[in-house]
Each structure stands twice: as C-alpha cells, then as structure tokens.
Design a protein around this motif. Structure first.
Motif, short mmCIF file in Angstrom:
data_model
loop_
_atom_site.label_atom_id
_atom_site.label_comp_id
_atom_site.label_asym_id
_atom_site.label_seq_id
_atom_site.Cartn_x
_atom_site.Cartn_y
_atom_site.Cartn_z
N ASP A 74 0.76 -1.28 0.05
CA ASP A 74 -0.05 -0.02 0.05
C ASP A 74 0.69 1.35 -0.05
OD1 ASP A 74 -2.43 -1.48 0.00
OD2 ASP A 74 -2.27 -1.47 2.32
N LEU A 75 2.11 1.08 -0.09
CA LEU A 75 3.20 2.43 -0.09
C LEU A 75 2.71 3.22 -1.48
CD1 LEU A 75 6.45 0.77 0.97
CD2 LEU A 75 4.74 1.84 2.29
N ASN A 76 2.76 4.50 -1.26
CA ASN A 76 2.56 5.29 -2.30
C ASN A 76 3.97 5.40 -3.28
OD1 ASN A 76 4.22 7.70 -1.70
ND2 ASN A 76 2.85 8.11 0.02
N TRP A 77 3.78 5.89 -4.52
CA TRP A 77 4.95 5.74 -5.28
C TRP A 77 5.87 6.75 -4.62
CZ3 TRP A 77 3.25 5.81 -10.92
CH2 TRP A 77 2.62 4.71 -11.23
N LYS A 78 6.01 7.44 -4.26
CA LYS A 78 6.92 8.49 -4.02
C LYS A 78 7.89 7.54 -2.66
CE LYS A 78 6.13 13.02 -5.79
NZ LYS A 78 6.07 14.39 -5.57
N SER A 81 9.77 4.51 -3.88
CA SER A 81 10.74 4.88 -4.45
C SER A 81 11.94 5.30 -3.71
CB SER A 81 10.52 6.00 -5.75
OG SER A 81 11.86 6.48 -6.23
N TYR A 82 11.80 5.92 -2.56
CA TYR A 82 12.74 6.61 -1.61
C TYR A 82 13.16 5.28 -0.91
CZ TYR A 82 14.55 9.01 2.45
OH TYR A 82 15.40 9.41 3.39
N ALA A 83 12.26 4.49 -0.39
CA ALA A 83 12.75 3.44 0.44
C ALA A 83 13.65 2.31 -0.48
CB ALA A 83 11.50 2.48 0.87
N TYR A 103 20.02 1.62 10.91
CA TYR A 103 20.18 3.23 10.95
C TYR A 103 18.74 3.78 11.47
CZ TYR A 103 24.42 2.22 8.25
OH TYR A 103 25.50 1.48 8.10
N GLU A 104 18.75 4.03 12.76
CA GLU A 104 17.30 4.47 13.32
C GLU A 104 16.34 5.45 12.40
OE1 GLU A 104 15.70 6.13 17.33
OE2 GLU A 104 17.73 5.76 17.11
N GLN A 105 17.26 6.49 11.58
CA GLN A 105 16.44 7.56 11.07
C GLN A 105 15.71 6.96 9.73
OE1 GLN A 105 19.82 7.15 11.40
NE2 GLN A 105 20.83 8.52 9.94
N PHE A 106 16.24 5.98 9.26
CA PHE A 106 15.74 5.23 7.86
C PHE A 106 14.88 4.25 8.30
CE2 PHE A 106 19.63 7.51 6.73
CZ PHE A 106 19.28 8.20 5.82
N ALA A 107 14.79 3.51 9.51
CA ALA A 107 14.11 2.18 10.00
C ALA A 107 12.83 2.66 10.17
CB ALA A 107 14.80 1.63 10.87
N THR A 113 8.47 -2.55 5.19
CA THR A 113 7.60 -3.24 4.17
C THR A 113 8.29 -3.23 3.04
OG1 THR A 113 5.71 -1.96 5.26
CG2 THR A 113 5.42 -2.57 3.00
N ALA A 114 9.10 -2.30 2.67
CA ALA A 114 9.80 -2.58 1.32
C ALA A 114 10.89 -3.58 1.67
CB ALA A 114 10.51 -1.24 1.00
#
Length: 862
Positions: A74-78, A81-83, A103-107, A113-114
C-alpha cells in the motif's frame, strides 16, 4: 598525485589468462578481455560479480523492485521509490538487504515493508548475496578497490588481485579548446564516417547538452551510433506525456508552453501567437488539442494513446506496454495519475532494445572502460564529477577513491584520445572536472591554464570531401536605421542580427500600444465619432483584442485601464490639437488602422503616423503625431521618464546601459526641415495618471515629458541674457537673491574667460575651475556672504540641469556622426569582415533589453 598509467587490455589479459575466473568492475572490460581469449574456456572467463551471480545481463533492479512494491503493498509511489533507493544502496555498501534497519532514522514502517518485499524477489542483489565462488577456483580480481562490499562478498578465501594501474604516470594528451559546444561536435564529425564508426567512442556527461547535440549531429550525417537516447528521449513518448500534462494545465495555458507538442502533433502555429492563451486561439490548428483537453477526464490512458496514435499516425506500443506494467492502462487520465506517471519516468530508466553498432556513446559516470581505437572526451567539466551519496552507510573517502580511480582509467581508453573542451561558457571560465585537482600538479582555474591547444572552428566539408565554395554575393547595404534598431545594435550587435532573423511572439503590451496608437490616429481624423459614451465601447473593443493574452481575473482591471487611457488621449487632443503644416516625408503611406475598420471611416489626417526615411542622415522612423511644425509627439503606454533620463540614456560616449535614441533621432531629422528653429519632442504617457484619475487629482501635465533642441551650442545658450534672467528669477532662492544683486556683464565675463567643463556631475562642476571663478566673481561683486556661495552652487546646478535635460547643436552633430559610424561598422560586419559581437559599445549588453536571449551567450564577444 599524477595521473597513473593504466595497463592495456592486452597486458591485463596476460596477467589473468591462467586463472579460471577473472572478476572485473564493469562489463565493457569483461567483454574486451573475453575477446582476447586465445583458447577454448569452459564457463565464464572475465565477468562482473553481478553477471556471474545472476547468470544474465544486469538489470535495473531499482525499477523492478519499485514495480513490485507498488503492486503488492500500500505504499505510495514516492515513499516506495525513496525506500527502494536507500535499501539497494545500503545493501551495496553493507552487504545485506536488511542492513538499512540498523540506521534508526531510516528504519521506518515504509522501509520495513519494502525490505520484506525486496528480500523475497529474485533480484541480482539477492543472487549476489547468496552466491559464493567455489574454493578450488583460481580467481583473479582486477581493480579490487573498485568493488563494493556486496560484490566482494562472493570471493573465495584465496584469490589474486590484479592492479589495473602501472607504477608509471600517464602523459595525457593536450586539452583541445574550441569555441562552443557546436564546434566540439563539429570536430567529432570531421573525423567520424559511417565506415569508421565502429572504431570510435564518444565519452560525455549523459545529462549535459552534448548528449542531444551529438545524437542529432550523427543522425543528420547518417552515422550509426548506440548507447545514447533512451525510452524517455523518444520524441513520441515525450510528446504524449506533454499532451497529458497540458490537458490538466488550466485555461491560462499559453501557446508557447505547448509549442513543441503542437509541432510533434503536426499542428504548428506561428510564433506570433506564443503569448496568447491556447483556449482563446481561434485557429483550426489547435481544435483537436482543445477537444482532447475538454474530454480528457473521461478517458483512460488506453483511450488517450489511441487518440494520440490516430492523430499522429505513429505507434507508441512501448509506452502502452509500460503503462500496462504500471497498472495505469485502464485508469482514468486524472491529474494525480499523470503526476505519478511523470514521477516514475523521471525516476527510472525504462529499458530499450539497442542496435550495438556504430559510434559508442558512453556516459562519463558509468563504465570506466571503452574498447575503441579512437575516443573523444567531450567537455571534461564539473559535470563529470560524481556526487557521492550522503548516507551514513557510505564511506565518502573510500567512495572518492573509487571514483577517482575510475576517472583515471576512463581518461586512457583507446589508442588515440582527444580531449575536446571549452575554456569559457558565456564569458565565464569553464571549471575542469574536480578530479584534475587531485591528479595534476599544476594550479589552474580553467583549461587554458593547463597543457592545451586552441582551435578555431573548422569549416565543414561536403560528403564527397570537398569544401563548399563561398557564394560570391554582395550583401545588401543598410542605408538607414530606426530608433529601435539603433538601440538594439548599440546594446548588442548580435541581438540586432538575430532580431533580423528570428520572429518573436506578439505580447499584450505591444498589442495594447498599437491599439491606443490606432485610436489616437483615428480621433485626430474623426473627433466627431467619439463621445464619452462611445469610449466604453472602444475600451471593450481593445479588451476583446487583447483578451487572448490575459488571465480571466485581469479583465476588469484592464478595462478600467483602457477607459482611462482613452479618456486621457481625448482630453489632450481636445485641449491641444495639432496645427500647422505636417512634417514633409518621402512616403506618407499609412498602414492598417483597427478603428478605421471598426468604424468604417478612412484616415485622412496629415499629422499622424508620419513615416520618414532620411538616407542622408541614415535615419528612418514613424512619428506618432506632428503636433506642430516644431513639435513632435510620441504616445507611450509605459511609465513616465524624466527629461533628464531621456537625455542620459541617449549618451554616446560611452553609451548608456539602457540606450534609447528615439528623441535624438527624430529631432535630428526634424532639424533638416527646420534647421534654425527651436524644436521640441514630447512623450505623452497617457496611462501615467491612472491612479490619480480614480481619486480625481489627475492632470494632463503629469503625463507629458518634453525635451527641447536649441539651434545653438550649449555655451552660447547659457551665455544668453534669458538664462541670466532665469538665474535671477526661476532658480533656487539663494541663487535668485545673489544674481539679482549682480549684473549680466559679470556673469558673461566668466563665461567668456573660462570654459564650461564637460561633465554631467554637479559636484565636479562646483569644484571645477569654472565653478571657482564664478563664485569668486560673485563674492567680489555681491559680498563675502554665506548665501552668495550657496547661491553660486545653486546657479551651477541650474546650468547643469539645462545641459542634462536638453539637446544642443553639438549633441545632434555628434549623434549624426555616431549614426554614420555605426552604419559603416554594421555594413562592414555584414560584408563578412567580422562576426557581429555580443558586446555593444558599452561592453557586455544589458540583458534585460536583449530580445533574443536564447540565441546568444551571456558575456561572450564572439
């Protein structure tokens, strides 16, 4: 550190040929080594780690992962793509798919999900993670430092490393400096032919202008090439996407905004309409696109493709297939859907089938090896520098080392290397690629500071090898200049040149100005046809003509503006109508007049729109109104300018940065008909009192600016008794008081004894010998009082205002010679003595007043 010499492919092959497997950092090097195999080899020999693990050509797994995630989550496209970008990049540098979760800020939830989705996919990175080379395989690794952590993970415990560099330095060829990107492309085409295309490579920054320039040039020369344009570069794909985007752009879309689309659709519209709203353009060429826009929200992407293909008679099956892959084909063409599609195409490169023959176009930021005999390197500027990822899992020092090694390898491809560069771009030095700062021992700011050769642009030859002979045709001589042409030429001769070649679009202020001029001309002939009531109809007629240029919210404001402007013109002509004989002109022919047709009445006034062409002076123009034999008038819809500003911007040595010779030019011509008379030129700014009209405080005088020509020298004029009387009565208070107590003879004696300085600055005048002498004589005559010294300063400023706000014989004489010099110079340049330069007489042009900005390079002089 100098550039380190790279080993040749033959040398690398000799070091590696006894190994069972050779791992290399990029596919072109692998292909080059494999072509040198001199005996049968079981299984792969030279190969990249990814190709080895996947057993297939490397695929753009970021795109594949993105497609999988948007279809299964259900992730939106942007956010998808970022993930994906972060996960794959971290995986490459850290070796595992879930390393990013450390890396906490990216988790984030989206990242979790990705990761779960990507970990289940059959990607090259997954295969590489799971793959290992058997321990008994003899492995040679070429350029170990070029490998990422993920690529190194497949290596067995024992392997041999082969350094692609020697211990020697590489004596690079000189940088060949050419004038422009076009000259660089021409230099390539002077060497490449269809017969030798397979031996040539061109390395460039794929995101630069060189990419499209070289592709277009090779296509025009019918020279095959590959490695260039991709899915998004296809003109049909770009046109279809722009069609979808423009369909949601709103009713204020201008024709110029969709001109490339109209051209691609086979519906070209004249450039004069570029500033008009597409919806208000009453031309059959745009009927289809307007109909498409009106019904777009009820169409699916599939239906939109069908309509596009029908009108262009071109197939875009590849685009249809990609939409199906995205799951958009049966969706409605809504604005959010088009946004998603545009985002996808900007983010990912859709794979295309290519013909692998002809000139190889290689991206400077991709592979380091190009196996061609002749390699051209284009630009070698800042665009060649890699941008290291700013992520915590990237060791920036290690990444820089990897990139600079790749750059050194890239520079040495081929038997013959040609570095083709620009030294300046638009007058600004071109900064060489930042890696040269590390590799070259010299200090430099531009390519000419290094070992370089400067080349002029070579003449191109025909396909049979012979140069085209120049045509023996004499250029038509320019005999007269209009004020607009002279203004443009003095600001930038190159802009003047393009103004003769390039059509520019109509603009609302041009159309407004022409209609106001037509009305003024019509009113002089038929004042009885216009009443206070009919002015409303006239204003509405002007609005209808200008409406295609306007936004809907502008209509009421413009209608008020037009009504006020028309009323101001009527009041002026009623109060001060033209009189006396009209200006004598060799051709009094009159063009069309909108209001003459609107009211079906002919124009018969002899005072309006008078054309002249004075070849003796080299001048021509059209005078709006010959108000009297000694007064000319020009209607202006713009902001009012002072007499000081008008004279200032008609300066000759040096010219102003806003050159405007209109008043001076017309007065020079009028002087030939009234040589010994005082002449006036008035600018009538009929919209100047727009705000005052609303409050009832308007005055016609506030609309008028007049400059006067006196048929004497400035020195003769200020020596007259009339000017002395001005100092006694019309100047500032202390000046009046001082000179009222003195005599004309004392004033005249100073003028006869001392020369009035050539300056337009009051402080310089006051501190000059003339200023000191005038003060001393008045102090001696009137008394050593403070008001006398102050009055003398006021007198000097008053005299300078006369100088700075009027014209005298010396000014017009100098202008006439100035025009002759410009005509001679222009005709020499037209004859081919030199190219028309970008720079005008005052240096770099004022680009605010350059009409053909896209055609010239800022700061350039050639």
């Amino acid at each position: 550190m100098p550039i380190t010499r790279a080993k040749s492919i033959d040398s690398l092959y000799e070091e590696c040929k006894d190994s069972d497997l050779v791992l290399v950092p990029d596919a072109p090097m692998a292909s080059a080594l494999n072509r040198r195999l001199d005996q049968p080899h079981f299984g792969p020999f030279a190969i990249t780690p990814r190709r080895l693990a996947a057993r297939r050509r490397e695929q753009a797994e970021d795109r594949l992962a993105f497609l999988e995630i948007i279809q299964t989550t259900d992730l939106n496209w942007k956010e998808a793509s970022y993930a994906v970008g972060n996960i794959l990049q971290c995986w490459e540098y850290q070796g595992t798919a879930d390393a990013i979760l450390d890396y906490e800020q990216f988790a984030t939830t989206a990242t979790h999900t990705a990761v779960d989705c990507i970990a289940e996919m059959d990607t090259t990175s997954n295969r590489l993670t799971e793959y290992s080379i058997e321990a008994d395989t003899s492995v040679a690794v070429v350029g170990f430092k070029q490998f990422t952590e993920l690529e190194r993970s497949i290596l067995p415990p024992d392997y041999e490393t082969v350094d692609p560099f020697t211990e020697e330095s590489f004596d690079h060829p000189p940088f060949r400096i050419l004038d422009s990107p076009a000259a660089i492309v021409d230099a390539v085409l002077d060497t490449v032919t269809p017969e030798n295309a397979d031996d040539v490579a061109v390395v460039l920054d794929a995101a630069s202008q060189y990419s499209s320039l070289i592709e277009s040039a090779l296509e025009a020369a019918e020279i095959p090439y590959y490695g260039g344009p991709g899915f998004n570069d296809d003109a049909r794909h770009r046109a279809f996407l722009q069609l979808l985007r423009s369909a949601h752009a709103g009713r204020d879309t201008r024709v110029g905004d969709v001109r490339p689309l109209l051209t691609q659709l086979g519906m070209p519209v004249d450039v004069e309409h570029d500033e008009k709203r597409l919806y208000d353009l009453d031309r059959p060429e745009v009927d289809w696109i307007l109909e498409f826009r009106d019904k777009i929200r009820s169409r699916t992407f599939e239906e939109a493709i069908g309509e596009y293909e029908a009108v262009t008679d071109a197939s875009i099956d590849a685009f249809r297939e990609e939409l199906a892959t995205l799951g958009l084909l049966d969706d409605a063409v809504t604005e959010p859907a088009v946004d998603r599609l545009e985002f996808y195409l900007q983010s990912y490169e859709v794979p295309v089938d290519r013909e692998n023959e002809g000139v190889l176009l290689a991206d400077a930021k991709s592979a380091a090896h190009v196996d061609r005999a002749v390699v051209f390197y284009l630009a070698l500027d800042e665009g060649w520098t890699h941008s290291s990822p700013r992520r915590p899992w990237v060791d920036r020092d290690q990444e820089f080392e990897r990139n600079i090694r790749q750059f050194q390898l890239l520079l040495q491809n081929g038997v013959d290397q040609y570095y083709l560069v620009q030294d300046t771009d638009g007058g600004t030095p071109v900064t060489p690629c930042l890696y040269f700062e590390e590799l070259l021992d010299e200090e430099f700011d531009r390519f000419s500071d290094l070992d370089s050769l400067r080349h002029s642009r070579a003449s191109r030859t025909t396909q049979d090898g012979f140069e085209k002979e120049p045509l023996d045709v004499s250029p038509e001589e320019v005999t007269a200049l209009s004020q607009s042409s002279l203004n443009t030429y003095v600001n930038s001769p190159r802009d003047y040149f393009f103004s003769r070649l390039v059509d520019n679009p109509d603009k609302d202020h041009f159309r407004e100005g022409n209609l106001f001029h037509d009305f003024a001309e019509f009113y002089v002939s038929h004042p009885d046809a216009i009443t206070s009531d009919t002015l409303d109809d006239v204003a509405a007629a002007i609005l209808d003509e200008v409406d295609p240029f306007l936004r809907g919210v502008d209509r009421e404001v413009r209608l008020t503006k037009y009504r006020v402007g028309l009323q101001t013109i009527v009041e002026f002509l009623n109060a001060d109508s033209p009189h006396g004989d009209a200006l004598v002109t060799p051709d009094g022919g009159r063009g069309e007049n909108f209001f003459a047709e609107y009211y079906d009445r002919p124009i018969d006034a002899s005072h309006t729109e008078r054309w002249f062409e004075n070849t003796d002076l080299g001048l021509k123009g059209k005078i709006d109104l010959v108000h009297s034999p000694t007064r000319l008038l020009d209607y202006k819809s713009g902001s009012k300018k002072s007499a000081y500003s008008i004279v200032k911007h008609s300066a000759l040595d040096p010219p102003s940065d806003k050159p405007n010779f209109q008043a001076l030019l017309y007065l020079a011509h009028q002087r030939t008909e009234h040589p010994d008379e005082e002449l006036r030129f008035t600018f009538f700014h009929f919209l100047e009192t727009l705000d005052d009209v609303v409050t009832g405080n308007d005055s016609l005088e506030d609309c008028l600016t007049t400059v006067t020509y006196y048929p004497v020298t400035f020195e003769e004029y200020i020596a007259s008794p009339d000017v002395f009387t001005e100092l006694q009565e019309d100047a500032a208070n202390d000046c009046n008081k001082t000179f009222s107590k003195s005599t004309y003879e004392i004033y005249r004696a100073v003028l006869d004894t001392y020369e009035f300085p050539d300056t337009s600055d009051s402080d310089e005048l006051i501190d000059s010998e003339f200023g000191d002498a005038l003060t001393e004589r008045l102090v001696a005559d009137v008394g050593d009082y403070k008001y006398v010294k102050k009055g003398c300063k006021q007198a000097l400023r008053h005299l300078l205002r006369i100088r700075n706000q009027n014209y005298f014989t010396g000014d017009v004489d100098a202008f006439e010679q100035f025009v002759q010099d410009r005509l001679s110079e222009l005709n020499d340049r037209r004859a081919g003595d030199e190219r028309l330069p970008v720079q005008g007489l005052g240096g770099d042009p004022n680009y605010r007043y350059v009409d053909n900005r896209d055609c010239i390079l800022e700061g350039g002089s050639r």
